[in-house]
Design an enzyme around this catalytic site. Structure first.
Site, PDB file in Angstrom:
ATOM      1  N   SER A  32       1.653  -9.607  -0.602  1.00 52.71           N
ATOM      2  CA  SER A  32       1.522  -8.809  -0.977  1.00 52.71           C
ATOM      3  C   SER A  32       1.667  -8.148   0.522  1.00 52.71           C
ATOM      4  O   SER A  32       1.929  -6.737   0.751  1.00 52.71           O
ATOM      5  CB  SER A  32       0.179  -8.403  -0.988  1.00 52.71           C
ATOM      6  OG  SER A  32      -1.058  -8.921  -0.091  1.00 52.71           O
TER       7      SER A  32
ATOM      8  N   LYS B 165       0.870  -1.261   0.269  1.00 53.19           N
ATOM      9  CA  LYS B 165      -0.139  -0.127   0.086  1.00 53.19           C
ATOM     10  C   LYS B 165       0.887   1.657   0.016  1.00 53.19           C
ATOM     11  O   LYS B 165       0.395   2.647  -0.102  1.00 53.19           O
ATOM     12  CB  LYS B 165      -0.842  -0.069   1.186  1.00 53.19           C
ATOM     13  CG  LYS B 165      -2.342  -1.427   0.605  1.00 53.19           C
ATOM     14  CD  LYS B 165      -3.170  -0.961   1.805  1.00 53.19           C
ATOM     15  CE  LYS B 165      -4.628  -1.592   1.424  1.00 53.19           C
ATOM     16  NZ  LYS B 165      -4.074  -3.421   1.813  1.00 53.19           N
TER      17      LYS B 165
ATOM     18  N   GLU C 182     -10.375   7.023   3.760  1.00 53.64           N
ATOM     19  CA  GLU C 182     -10.843   6.040   4.775  1.00 53.64           C
ATOM     20  C   GLU C 182     -10.193   5.097   4.577  1.00 53.64           C
ATOM     21  O   GLU C 182      -9.467   4.414   3.655  1.00 53.64           O
ATOM     22  CB  GLU C 182     -12.409   5.738   3.946  1.00 53.64           C
ATOM     23  CG  GLU C 182     -12.617   4.683   2.916  1.00 53.64           C
ATOM     24  CD  GLU C 182     -11.714   5.255   1.186  1.00 53.64           C
ATOM     25  OE1 GLU C 182     -12.502   6.246   0.744  1.00 53.64           O
ATOM     26  OE2 GLU C 182     -11.427   4.433   0.494  1.00 53.64           O
TER      27      GLU C 182
HETATM   28  C1  LIG Z   1      -5.481  -4.497   1.852  1.00 56.63           C
HETATM   29  C2  LIG Z   1      -4.781  -4.992   1.208  1.00 56.63           C
HETATM   30  C3  LIG Z   1      -4.379  -6.277   0.437  1.00 56.63           C
HETATM   31  C4  LIG Z   1      -5.920  -5.439  -0.021  1.00 56.63           C
HETATM   32  O1  LIG Z   1      -6.219  -4.942  -1.444  1.00 56.63           O
HETATM   33  P1  LIG Z   1      -5.628  -4.546  -3.112  1.00 56.63           P
HETATM   34  O2  LIG Z   1      -6.364  -3.166  -3.427  1.00 56.63           O
HETATM   35  O3  LIG Z   1      -6.207  -5.983  -3.624  1.00 56.63           O
HETATM   36  O4  LIG Z   1      -4.719  -5.296  -3.057  1.00 56.63           O
HETATM   37  C5  LIG Z   1      -4.323  -7.529   0.620  1.00 56.63           C
HETATM   38  N1  LIG Z   1      -3.004  -7.297   1.053  1.00 56.63           N
HETATM   39  C6  LIG Z   1      -2.561  -6.981   1.323  1.00 56.63           C
HETATM   40  C7  LIG Z   1      -1.446  -7.233   2.281  1.00 56.63           C
HETATM   41  C8  LIG Z   1      -3.252  -5.761   2.018  1.00 56.63           C
HETATM   42  O5  LIG Z   1      -2.564  -4.862   3.231  1.00 56.63           O
END
Ligand SMILES: *Cc1c(COP(=O)(O)O)cnc(C)c1O
Length: 392
Positions: free
Chosen positions: A378, A89, A111
């Site tokens: 992610s 993010k 938000e």
């Molecule tokens: C917020 C988040 C997601 C989901 O958000 P996307 O916009 O679909 O990427 C996935 N993995 C992690 C670790 C997150 O913090």
């Protein structure tokens, strides 16, 4: 053809479904964004923060023991979990905060549901010395106390939202209301490839560095391209970030993994692409979970970041044209994916990411020997230790 089109559509999905007063603001934002993309000094500054502050480039790590366990799949992990604040993010919030500065805005709003986007926004705002306010439903505030504390420590003001189901979609409405009132000095940071145009386009461009790096790194290691890309899908930003650079590589198959929660047959899931219908949420047209009379449903996933009743319009488009395939993984399967990665590689992934890991088991049983896959890792799992503990 490069999408979105002039009006912000990916095929039939996307667009700008916002109050009249915001149309001019979105137009200005798009103009500034397009200017910044071509401006070497903006790119240099963004690259500086991504590298020196956030920790890019992230490694593309060959997961040897996981691959041996799965037998047919050679797995590479794109390590976004190693970034500052522990997830992808920050790629987006750093870039949007720099845009805010370019537009001479002094106030940042966002938000948040799970709090992860709120924390990433508060982090970037603190770094640039900008005032930051985050809208969050009271239900989420009590569920995500640790992230609320983080945001406050970072100097952000957390505004509690008591309307509706007191979760993310209500926080979104409040943030948009704030923006309408305070556009003169306020920049609204959206955390995924969702929202009205140009956000899905902009956030995709800011996250596409994931796929650009991964493609280059994979080519260097394997002298070919991967057979598969796999990523979890909440709003869809880490998945689109990985996928986008491979769009024209037709032999690389893309798979987005949604949250099946307690099961697709139950009402408690977040599988927007698999189970949703076309509608308007958060300022754009895409797939969403709604009841027969058009009320937005409350989504459910053990992973707070997947718990979103909408999905970015570009994913709806990829699904429609068959460029990507979407599947779903239950809470329970995600937990077993989390343990699998922890015990084969010594990496505790975020519960969101664990959905993508868990799907590898299914993929391995379908794949021919020596197939290769790049998974977007992610985020890291530290934030989920409470949830993981409870579900034991
Ligand atoms: C917020 C988040 C997601 C989901 O958000 P996307 O916009 O679909 O990427 C996935 N993995 C992690 C670790 C997150 O913090």
């Amino acid at each position: 053809m490069s999408l979105p089109d002039k009006k912000g559509y990916f095929g039939e999905f996307g667009g700008q479904y916002v109050p009249e007063t915001l149309m001019a603001v979105l137009e200005e934002l798009e103009k500034v964004f397009r200017g910044a993309r071509k401006d070497k000094s903006f790119q240099r500054e963004l690259t500086y923060y991504l590298c020196e502050y956030a920790g890019r480039p992230t490694s593309l790590y060959y997961a040897k023991r996981l691959s041996e366990h799965l037998k047919t799949l050679k797995v590479y992990l794109k390590r976004e979990d190693l970034l500052h604040t522990g997830a992808h993010k920050i790629n987006n919030t750093l870039a949007q905060v720099l845009l805010a500065k370019r537009m001479k805005k002094t106030r940042i709003i966002a938000e948040t549901g799970a709090g992860q986007h709120g924390v990433a926004t508060a982090t970037a705002a603190a770094l640039m010395g900008l005032h930051c306010e985050v809208y969050m439903g009271t239900e989420d505030i009590s569920r995500q106390a640790l992230n609320v504390q983080r945001m406050k420590l970072l100097g952000a003001k957390v505004n509690s939202v008591t309307s509706g189901s007191r979760t993310l979609k209500d926080a979104m409405n409040e943030a948009i209301r704030d923006w309408v009132t305070n556009v003169h000095n306020t920049f609204y940071i959206i955390g995924s490839v969702a929202g009205p145009h140009p956000y899905p386009f902009m956030v995709r461009e800011f996250q596409a560095i994931i796929g650009r790096e991964a493609r280059r790194q994979f080519l260097r290691k394997e002298t070919c391209l991967p057979d598969y890309l796999v990523a979890c899908v909440g709003g869809g930003s880490n998945a689109m970030g990985l996928f986008h650079a491979f769009f024209n590589d037709k032999r690389t198959k893309m798979i987005g993994v949604e949250a099946a929660g307690l099961g697709l047959a139950s009402t408690r899931h977040a599988a927007t692409l698999l189970k949703g219908e076309i509608g308007v949420l958060h300022g754009s047209k895409s797939n969403l979970l709604e009841t027969k009379d058009g009320q937005i449903k409350v989504a459910h996933s053990i992973a707070a970041g997947l718990d979103y009743p909408g999905v970015g319009p570009e994913h709806a488009y990829y699904q429609k044209i068959g460029r990507a395939r979407y599947v779903a993984v239950t809470d329970q399967e995600a937990m077993s994916g989390l343990k699998l990665l922890a015990q084969t590689e010594g990496i505790i992934p975020a519960l969101e990411t664990a959905h993508a890991i868990s799907f590898l088991k299914r993929l391995a049983s379908q794949a021919t020997r020596n197939s290769s896959v790049v998974v977007c890792l992610s985020g890291r799992g530290d934030k989920d230790m409470g949830t993981i503990h409870e579900s034991h």
